[in-house]
Design a protein around this motif. Structure first.
Motif, short mmCIF file in Angstrom:
data_model
loop_
_atom_site.label_atom_id
_atom_site.label_comp_id
_atom_site.label_asym_id
_atom_site.label_seq_id
_atom_site.Cartn_x
_atom_site.Cartn_y
_atom_site.Cartn_z
N ILE A 5 6.64 7.92 -9.83
CA ILE A 5 6.39 7.04 -10.98
C ILE A 5 5.47 7.74 -11.98
N ARG A 78 -0.74 4.98 -15.63
CA ARG A 78 -0.47 4.68 -14.21
C ARG A 78 -1.69 3.96 -13.64
N SER A 80 -1.63 1.96 -10.15
CA SER A 80 -1.61 2.11 -8.70
C SER A 80 -1.09 3.49 -8.35
N ARG A 85 -3.74 2.20 -3.90
CA ARG A 85 -2.83 1.15 -4.36
C ARG A 85 -3.62 0.01 -4.94
N SER A 106 5.46 -4.43 -9.32
CA SER A 106 6.49 -4.43 -8.30
C SER A 106 6.18 -5.60 -7.37
N GLU A 125 2.16 -5.18 -6.63
CA GLU A 125 1.52 -3.93 -6.95
C GLU A 125 1.60 -3.66 -8.45
N LEU A 127 2.03 -1.34 -11.20
CA LEU A 127 2.49 0.04 -11.32
C LEU A 127 1.89 0.73 -12.53
N CYS A 128 2.00 0.12 -13.73
CA CYS A 128 1.51 0.80 -14.93
C CYS A 128 1.25 -0.19 -16.06
#
Length: 131
Positions: A5, A78, A80, A85, A106, A125, A127-128
């Protein structure tokens, strides 16, 4: 490669810095979902999934302002990482630029933006951030 990612975000960031019109990225299901979200929210002009003998390629046409030649994406960050995490409940989902940007999460119901996750009342989570 330990973080696909981060590689995806870095390739898009580098293409924007070099004023490229199209960027090619190795495909995965998670990257495809992130690309669809970026298109739906108006951050990229278009995208195409190209199948080859290996894992496939995502071609993303980047979006620029015609007058000022600035990109629609100012920052891709970014959150996580594989080493740390970042998970959040739906009540504590972070707001990006007070709601002007998006956070991509996610979740158990798929990849979605922070606004959709709040509406569905699911956490996951982070992600970004995109703005």
């Amino acid at each position: 490669m330990t973080d696909p990612i981060a590689d995806f975000l870095t390739r898009v960031r580098n293409a924007i810095m070099a004023n490229h019109k199209v960027v090619e990225i190795p495909a995965s299901n998670l990257k495809k979902e992130i690309t669809k979200l970026l298109y739906d929210k108006g951050y990229v002009l278009n995208y195409k999934f190209v199948e080859d003998d290996k894992q496939g390629i995502i071609k993303i046409a980047l979006k620029y302002d015609p007058k000022s030649k600035t990109s629609a994406i100012k920052t891709l960050k970014r959150v996580s990482t594989p080493g740390l995490r970042k998970y959040t409940g739906y009540k504590t989902i972070p707001r990006v630029l007070n709601g002007l940007g998006i956070a991509i999460l996610s979740t158990s119901k798929g990849v979605m933006t922070d606004k959709e996750a709040r509406k569905e009342q699911v956490g996951g989570e982070v992600l970004c951030f995109v703005y």
